[in-house]
Design an enzyme around this catalytic site. Sequence first.
Site: not given
Length: 372
Positions: A10-11, A100, A107
């Site tokens: 997603p995204n 990633h 984060r």
Amino acid sequence: MDRYLILNGPNLNLLGTRDPHTYGSQTLADVEDACRSWGAELGVQIETAQSNHEGALIDTLHDARLVYDGIVFNPGAYTHTSYALHDAIDAIGIPTVEIHISNVAEREEWRQKSVVRPACVATIYGRGTDGYRAAIRHLFHRSEWPAEVVRYADHADGVMDVRRPATEDRRVGVVLVHGGFWRHMWTRDIMDGLAVDLARRGFHSANVEYRRLRTGGGWPVTVHDVTQAIEHFRTTANLESLAVVGHSAGGHLALMAQAGATSPYLPVSLGGVLDMEHALAEDIGGGAPRAFLGGASPADASPIVHAAAGETVVVHGTADDRVPVAQARRYADVNDQCEYIELEGVGHFEFLERSDPAWMRVVEVLTRRLQT
């Protein structure tokens, strides 16, 4: 020809416009094109897919059975929640690398957890879109010459990939110690190609992982890890002679680990950090030496102080823009048993490419010095 699937969750379709500071300016199409080019360099066919829907990703993984030899998968935010994706990766049995773009380990706390990681053969993060290239190369080298993952210590990073030559009539070994300025996003995968090359040439090779900054490492823990890995490999492989080859920060570790070794070995530094005091003064690696030292005196952890005596090989390129060649020159000046090789016009990363003349020079030295 092997076939790899590059699967994005997603995204990821919004790459290039979604928070470019974090994810970069390349679009998903740019990344997919780059992956096809990287695959072509290795003779690997690359195909791509992307979905914002968990079920569609699961279906894509199921359909990959008996079709693909490896998968590079960026699950997006499903990384942190989807046990269903974990189970799908586990069920299909295809070697899968979790990837990633951003440094998820630094984060938000919720992003630091991956529920798919245990089902994957490796995880690569924090290297930007170049991480996809690293993942493709890891899958390729993994299949090209399979390694045995050997545990040398009981912490998470206490492992090494051991590759044995086709014939074991020679008991000559090389330990590889990766660099990355001791930072956690850089792992032993960057030395995979060299490990395969050494095995093909008749060496027993061990590609070592160790605790890094933010994974429990730093001075002196990281040096102890490398020493322990060297001793374990030497003993279990029953080696007659041994070299320890380190690149960048790995060069520092290859030399510093000598102090705790029970038997001598040949330390080889490739673009290594050999003078910690000057590394601090020159801010090499954007503050990495300071973080590694954690307040200790640079002299305590500096090869130029503690490893200046004894046989050593130091190889450095004059065009190195990460670790200045002056580091190697100063070390060679104080160690009259150092075989110093300066390569004109060579930068920092050429040593990591097994077809590059810089690595070929290293192979020549290893063959000569280990009398293979």
